[in-house]
Design a protein around this motif. Structure first.
Motif, PDB file in Angstrom:
ATOM      1  N   SER A 151       0.828  -1.209   0.000  1.00 19.86           N
ATOM      2  CA  SER A 151       0.000   0.000   0.000  1.00 19.86           C
ATOM      3  C   SER A 151       0.865   1.263   0.000  1.00 19.86           C
ATOM      4  O   SER A 151       0.504   2.262  -0.609  1.00 19.86           O
ATOM      5  N   ALA A 152       2.003   1.226   0.671  1.00 22.85           N
ATOM      6  CA  ALA A 152       2.914   2.375   0.667  1.00 22.85           C
ATOM      7  C   ALA A 152       3.525   2.563  -0.719  1.00 22.85           C
ATOM      8  O   ALA A 152       3.755   3.683  -1.154  1.00 22.85           O
ATOM      9  N   GLU A 153       3.764   1.484  -1.408  1.00 21.46           N
ATOM     10  CA  GLU A 153       4.333   1.548  -2.752  1.00 21.46           C
ATOM     11  C   GLU A 153       3.328   2.145  -3.739  1.00 21.46           C
ATOM     12  O   GLU A 153       3.698   2.899  -4.638  1.00 21.46           O
ATOM     13  N   LYS A 154       2.026   1.865  -3.578  1.00 23.97           N
ATOM     14  CA  LYS A 154       0.998   2.392  -4.476  1.00 23.97           C
ATOM     15  C   LYS A 154       0.785   3.890  -4.292  1.00 23.97           C
ATOM     16  O   LYS A 154       0.363   4.570  -5.208  1.00 23.97           O
ATOM     17  N   ARG A 155       1.060   4.410  -3.095  1.00 24.63           N
ATOM     18  CA  ARG A 155       0.862   5.832  -2.824  1.00 24.63           C
ATOM     19  C   ARG A 155       1.973   6.696  -3.412  1.00 24.63           C
ATOM     20  O   ARG A 155       1.810   7.898  -3.530  1.00 24.63           O
ATOM     21  N   LYS A 156       3.098   6.111  -3.750  1.00 20.80           N
ATOM     22  CA  LYS A 156       4.220   6.873  -4.285  1.00 20.80           C
ATOM     23  C   LYS A 156       3.898   7.422  -5.671  1.00 20.80           C
ATOM     24  O   LYS A 156       3.013   6.930  -6.368  1.00 20.80           O
ATOM     25  N   LEU A 157       4.642   8.457  -6.065  1.00 24.89           N
ATOM     26  CA  LEU A 157       4.542   9.008  -7.401  1.00 24.89           C
ATOM     27  C   LEU A 157       4.851   7.917  -8.415  1.00 24.89           C
ATOM     28  O   LEU A 157       5.704   7.063  -8.173  1.00 24.89           O
ATOM     29  N   LYS A 158       4.169   7.937  -9.549  1.00 26.54           N
ATOM     30  CA  LYS A 158       4.298   6.833 -10.512  1.00 26.54           C
ATOM     31  C   LYS A 158       5.724   6.635 -11.018  1.00 26.54           C
ATOM     32  O   LYS A 158       6.093   5.535 -11.392  1.00 26.54           O
ATOM     33  N   LEU A 159       6.552   7.675 -11.017  1.00 23.71           N
ATOM     34  CA  LEU A 159       7.930   7.534 -11.484  1.00 23.71           C
ATOM     35  C   LEU A 159       8.882   7.096 -10.379  1.00 23.71           C
ATOM     36  O   LEU A 159       9.990   6.667 -10.644  1.00 23.71           O
ATOM     37  N   LYS A 160       8.472   7.215  -9.102  1.00 21.30           N
ATOM     38  CA  LYS A 160       9.334   6.854  -7.982  1.00 21.30           C
ATOM     39  C   LYS A 160       9.077   5.452  -7.464  1.00 21.30           C
ATOM     40  O   LYS A 160       9.732   4.996  -6.530  1.00 21.30           O
ATOM     41  N   ARG A 161       8.122   4.746  -8.049  1.00 23.95           N
ATOM     42  CA  ARG A 161       7.848   3.369  -7.639  1.00 23.95           C
ATOM     43  C   ARG A 161       8.977   2.453  -8.102  1.00 23.95           C
ATOM     44  O   ARG A 161       9.708   2.770  -9.031  1.00 23.95           O
ATOM     45  N   LEU A 162       9.058   1.320  -7.459  1.00 20.98           N
ATOM     46  CA  LEU A 162      10.068   0.344  -7.838  1.00 20.98           C
ATOM     47  C   LEU A 162       9.823  -0.148  -9.257  1.00 20.98           C
ATOM     48  O   LEU A 162      10.746  -0.270 -10.055  1.00 20.98           O
ATOM     49  N   LEU A 163       8.562  -0.431  -9.586  1.00 18.27           N
ATOM     50  CA  LEU A 163       8.159  -0.741 -10.955  1.00 18.27           C
ATOM     51  C   LEU A 163       7.234   0.377 -11.419  1.00 18.27           C
ATOM     52  O   LEU A 163       6.132   0.531 -10.885  1.00 18.27           O
ATOM     53  N   GLN A 164       7.665   1.154 -12.388  1.00 15.68           N
ATOM     54  CA  GLN A 164       6.870   2.288 -12.847  1.00 15.68           C
ATOM     55  C   GLN A 164       5.602   1.801 -13.532  1.00 15.68           C
ATOM     56  O   GLN A 164       5.629   0.891 -14.338  1.00 15.68           O
ATOM     57  N   SER A 165       4.487   2.422 -13.183  1.00 14.72           N
ATOM     58  CA  SER A 165       3.210   2.070 -13.792  1.00 14.72           C
ATOM     59  C   SER A 165       2.307   3.302 -13.794  1.00 14.72           C
ATOM     60  O   SER A 165       2.412   4.157 -12.920  1.00 14.72           O
TER      61      SER A 165
END
Length: 80
Positions: free
Chosen positions: A8-22
């Motif tokens: 859930s913390a990963e989904k809240r991140k900016l789309k470019l700062k995620r581990l897998l960009q989506s």
């Protein structure tokens, strides 16, 4: 490389700062409660969307995501 523990913390991140960009945008089916007509709408639409049958406003654009008219229901389309 860090392991993702809290999804859930990963989904809240900016789309470019995620581990897998989506992307954060999606297509959705919006159902008008008056005539039960289903219209496919983009989540970040830039124009007013009208019902095909009764010509009532279903979605209105905002600065980002679209605002669905009160009473209308929606569901996300599955990505294949």
């Amino acid at each position: 490389m860090p392991v993702i523990e809290d999804d859930s913390a990963e989904k809240r991140k900016l789309k470019l700062k995620r581990l897998l960009q989506s992307p954060t945008s999606f297509y959705m089916d919006v159902k008008h409660p008056g005539c039960f007509n289903i219209v496919t709408v983009f989540s970040h639409t830039q124009a007013v969307v009208l019902c095909d049958k009764c010509n009532v406003v279903i979605c209105q654009p905002t600065g980002g995501k679209t605002r669905i008219t009160e009473g209308c229901s929606f569901r996300k389309k599955q990505v294949e």
